[in-house]
Scaffold this motif. Structure first.
Motif, mmCIF file in Angstrom:
data_model
loop_
_atom_site.group_PDB
_atom_site.id
_atom_site.type_symbol
_atom_site.label_atom_id
_atom_site.label_comp_id
_atom_site.label_asym_id
_atom_site.label_seq_id
_atom_site.Cartn_x
_atom_site.Cartn_y
_atom_site.Cartn_z
ATOM 1 N N VAL A 44 0.985 -1.029 -0.166
ATOM 2 C CA VAL A 44 0.135 -0.080 0.036
ATOM 3 C C VAL A 44 0.800 1.154 -0.024
ATOM 4 C CG1 VAL A 44 -1.968 -1.229 1.115
ATOM 5 C CG2 VAL A 44 -0.120 0.168 2.524
ATOM 6 N N LEU A 45 0.275 2.416 -0.169
ATOM 7 C CA LEU A 45 1.139 3.522 -0.255
ATOM 8 C C LEU A 45 2.051 3.696 0.979
ATOM 9 C CD1 LEU A 45 1.578 6.209 -1.588
ATOM 10 C CD2 LEU A 45 -0.175 7.487 -0.186
ATOM 11 N N ASP A 46 1.514 3.568 2.052
ATOM 12 C CA ASP A 46 2.737 3.563 3.185
ATOM 13 C C ASP A 46 3.859 2.823 2.981
ATOM 14 O OD1 ASP A 46 1.462 5.659 4.614
ATOM 15 O OD2 ASP A 46 0.650 4.409 6.063
ATOM 16 N N ASP A 47 3.642 1.376 2.384
ATOM 17 C CA ASP A 47 4.833 0.631 1.988
ATOM 18 C C ASP A 47 5.759 0.972 1.124
ATOM 19 O OD1 ASP A 47 3.873 -1.450 3.948
ATOM 20 O OD2 ASP A 47 2.395 -2.064 2.173
ATOM 21 N N TYR A 48 5.244 1.835 0.178
ATOM 22 C CA TYR A 48 5.908 2.427 -1.012
ATOM 23 C C TYR A 48 6.917 3.395 -0.156
ATOM 24 C CZ TYR A 48 3.478 0.209 -4.561
ATOM 25 O OH TYR A 48 2.600 -0.844 -5.427
ATOM 26 N N ILE A 49 6.183 4.114 0.503
ATOM 27 C CA ILE A 49 6.912 5.425 1.243
ATOM 28 C C ILE A 49 8.126 4.536 2.093
ATOM 29 C CG2 ILE A 49 6.883 7.138 3.003
ATOM 30 C CD1 ILE A 49 4.094 7.719 1.914
ATOM 31 N N GLN A 50 7.875 3.655 2.844
ATOM 32 C CA GLN A 50 8.891 2.961 3.642
ATOM 33 C C GLN A 50 10.121 2.243 2.781
ATOM 34 O OE1 GLN A 50 9.268 3.483 7.145
ATOM 35 N NE2 GLN A 50 11.148 2.211 6.833
ATOM 36 N N THR A 51 9.546 1.793 1.658
ATOM 37 C CA THR A 51 10.684 0.933 0.958
ATOM 38 C C THR A 51 11.438 1.867 0.348
ATOM 39 O OG1 THR A 51 8.934 -0.701 0.398
ATOM 40 C CG2 THR A 51 10.450 -0.169 -1.400
ATOM 41 N N ASP A 52 11.162 3.109 -0.047
ATOM 42 C CA ASP A 52 11.841 4.177 -0.819
ATOM 43 C C ASP A 52 12.950 4.601 0.413
ATOM 44 O OD1 ASP A 52 12.272 6.270 -2.844
ATOM 45 O OD2 ASP A 52 12.260 7.590 -1.166
ATOM 46 N N LYS A 53 12.615 5.025 1.344
ATOM 47 C CA LYS A 53 13.543 5.365 2.317
ATOM 48 C C LYS A 53 14.381 4.051 2.617
ATOM 49 C CE LYS A 53 10.326 8.290 4.955
ATOM 50 N NZ LYS A 53 9.432 8.420 6.339
ATOM 51 N N GLU A 54 13.990 3.040 2.811
ATOM 52 C CA GLU A 54 14.915 1.877 3.144
ATOM 53 C C GLU A 54 15.909 1.813 1.928
ATOM 54 O OE1 GLU A 54 14.689 -3.166 3.865
ATOM 55 O OE2 GLU A 54 12.728 -1.799 4.016
ATOM 56 N N THR A 55 15.347 1.771 0.954
ATOM 57 C CA THR A 55 16.193 1.571 -0.403
ATOM 58 C C THR A 55 17.301 2.516 -0.346
ATOM 59 O OG1 THR A 55 14.749 0.517 -1.304
ATOM 60 C CG2 THR A 55 16.304 1.226 -2.604
ATOM 61 N N ARG A 56 16.843 3.708 0.019
ATOM 62 C CA ARG A 56 17.973 4.830 -0.222
ATOM 63 C C ARG A 56 19.001 4.700 0.918
ATOM 64 N NH1 ARG A 56 15.979 9.203 -3.494
ATOM 65 N NH2 ARG A 56 14.019 8.636 -4.263
ATOM 66 N N LEU A 57 18.751 4.443 2.028
ATOM 67 C CA LEU A 57 19.746 4.156 3.082
ATOM 68 C C LEU A 57 20.488 2.998 2.775
ATOM 69 C CD1 LEU A 57 17.367 4.604 6.239
ATOM 70 C CD2 LEU A 57 19.603 6.174 5.505
ATOM 71 N N LEU A 58 20.151 2.098 2.181
ATOM 72 C CA LEU A 58 20.783 0.676 1.915
ATOM 73 C C LEU A 58 21.893 1.133 0.577
ATOM 74 C CD1 LEU A 58 21.565 -2.194 2.027
ATOM 75 C CD2 LEU A 58 19.856 -2.797 0.391
ATOM 76 N N THR A 59 21.127 1.798 -0.288
ATOM 77 C CA THR A 59 22.123 1.865 -1.386
ATOM 78 C C THR A 59 23.355 2.730 -1.041
ATOM 79 O OG1 THR A 59 20.217 1.595 -2.896
ATOM 80 C CG2 THR A 59 22.047 2.608 -3.949
ATOM 81 N N THR A 60 22.984 3.754 -0.345
ATOM 82 C CA THR A 60 23.891 4.895 0.031
ATOM 83 C C THR A 60 25.106 4.222 0.940
ATOM 84 O OG1 THR A 60 22.280 6.709 0.346
ATOM 85 C CG2 THR A 60 24.247 6.907 1.480
#
Length: 388
Positions: free
Chosen positions: A363-379
């Protein structure tokens, strides 16, 4: 009546060209809202010329500078991300042009759709990240989404009058970018300056890098799935270096339609703003004798793995396209800052896709959390690579 236009990202490549279209058609369009992230100088020029009802700067630190520059103009001025989400819901807005780059365009686009505003979509990442949510809300709110990307506009134009006919397949054309003929060894030495030189299109830095890596085409594949309700197997990519045929539709009887023209983003912008009518224009006309040969070739997904990663994300679905997008935004910025090499980008994106939690029905909150998690991991992955 004139259509009243809100432009999200008016100082970028698509935004400035949209304003050119509006300036050429003052009897058809007027500017209601202009927004920018940080480019105050250009935003002020645009505001003084087009006299919108409102301007918004997303970066709140630039608010006072904007107020001072426009103190003698009858224009309402706002700042911040919440203001972006609010202005697209104004009753005085007829069409919202989503020209913001990347994930930042997602929430404002959702708010515009929820408010029943028709969308001229130039922000492909919106559909890449949350295509299912956007398209469902568009149906619920009786909103039309008019594609501005030249390739999707081409498909859209080819489908005019064909609503009763089933699509067998679409072919999204790609220029191949500046590195089409380089070997894998040569790609290892590609610089930031090399990647910012696109052979056919004039775009912003992020999209130009995406085009060079073919991630832009991968995003377009995912976008096409949602715009035209297609399966991954119905979407193909063909390299067409001349960028004259902008894309092709193949129908179930084998017949094919292609939309052609010189590379000029103002044409799909104008078509989206005034659909279904075509307005006259002074755009340059195509001459067949200037292009005696139009050539086509298969994309090399071994050299340009981002395209293969995009197809993988589309086929697996869930939040994987969101992971793909977030990781790509981070690695592109790292490449532009010369922290990583061009060839490092697909490796880092693939690793992020493997390590971030995959969700089947987000759902939308999952997308928002996924975006944050991915940016932290990729960085974090970029930092680890720079140490090695």
């Amino acid at each position: 009546m004139k259509k009243r236009i809100a432009i999200l990202g008016s100082t970028g490549s698509i935004g400035t060209q949209t304003l050119e279209v509006i300036a050429q058609n003052p009897d058809h369009f007027e500017v209601e809202v202009l927004t920018a992230n940080n480019n105050i100088e250009l935003l002020v020029q645009q505001a003084k010329q087009f006299q919108p009802n409102m301007v918004v700067v997303a970066n709140q630190c630039r608010y006072n500078t904007l107020v001072e520059a426009l103190k003698n103009e009858p224009i309402k001025i706002f700042a911040g991300k919440e203001a972006l989400e609010q202005v697209v819901q104004l009753e005085t807005v007829d069409v919202v042009v989503t020209a913001m780059v990347g994930y930042s365009g997602l929430i404002p686009t959702i708010r515009a759709v929820e408010a029943g505003k028709h969308i001229a979509l130039a922000n492909k990442e919106t559909l890449v990240v949350a295509g299912e949510i956007i398209t469902r809300k568009a149906v619920e709110n009786k909103v039309n989404i008019y594609p501005v990307d030249s390739e999707h506009s081409a498909i859209f134009q080819c489908l005019a009058g064909e609503h009763m006919n089933e699509i067998e397949k679409i072919y999204l054309t790609a220029s191949g970018g500046p590195f089409r003929n380089l070997t894998e060894a040569q790609l290892e030495k590609v610089t930031r300056e090399d990647a910012l030189k696109h052979p056919n299109w004039d775009m912003g830095a992020k999209i130009t890098i995406d085009s060079a890596s073919m991630m832009n085409k991968g995003f377009e594949v995912i976008e096409a799935k949602w715009l035209f309700d297609l399966k991954a197997s119905q979407i193909d990519v063909i390299v067409h270096p001349q960028s004259i045929i902008h894309s092709i539709v193949q129908f179930r009887d084998g017949s094919m339609k292609a939309q052609m023209g010189l590379p000029d983003m103002k044409l799909p912008i104008q078509y989206a703003l005034n659909f279904p009518q075509r307005l006259p224009s002074n755009f340059a006309r195509f001459n067949f004798l200037d292009y005696p040969k139009l050539t086509f070739e298969q994309p090399n997904t071994k050299k340009f793995r981002n395209l293969a990663l995009a197809f993988e994300a589309l086929e697996k679905g869930g939040n994987l396209p969101c992971i793909l997008n977030a990781a790509n935004e981070v690695v592109v910025q790292a490449f532009l800052k010369e922290q990583i090499r061009f060839v490092d980008m697909p490796d880092l994106i693939e690793e992020s896709m493997q390590k971030v939690t995959n969700l089947k029905n987000p759902v939308l909150d999952d997308y928002i959390q996924t975006d944050k998690e991915t940016r932290l991991l990729t960085t974090s992955l970029i930092k680890q690579r720079s140490k090695n």
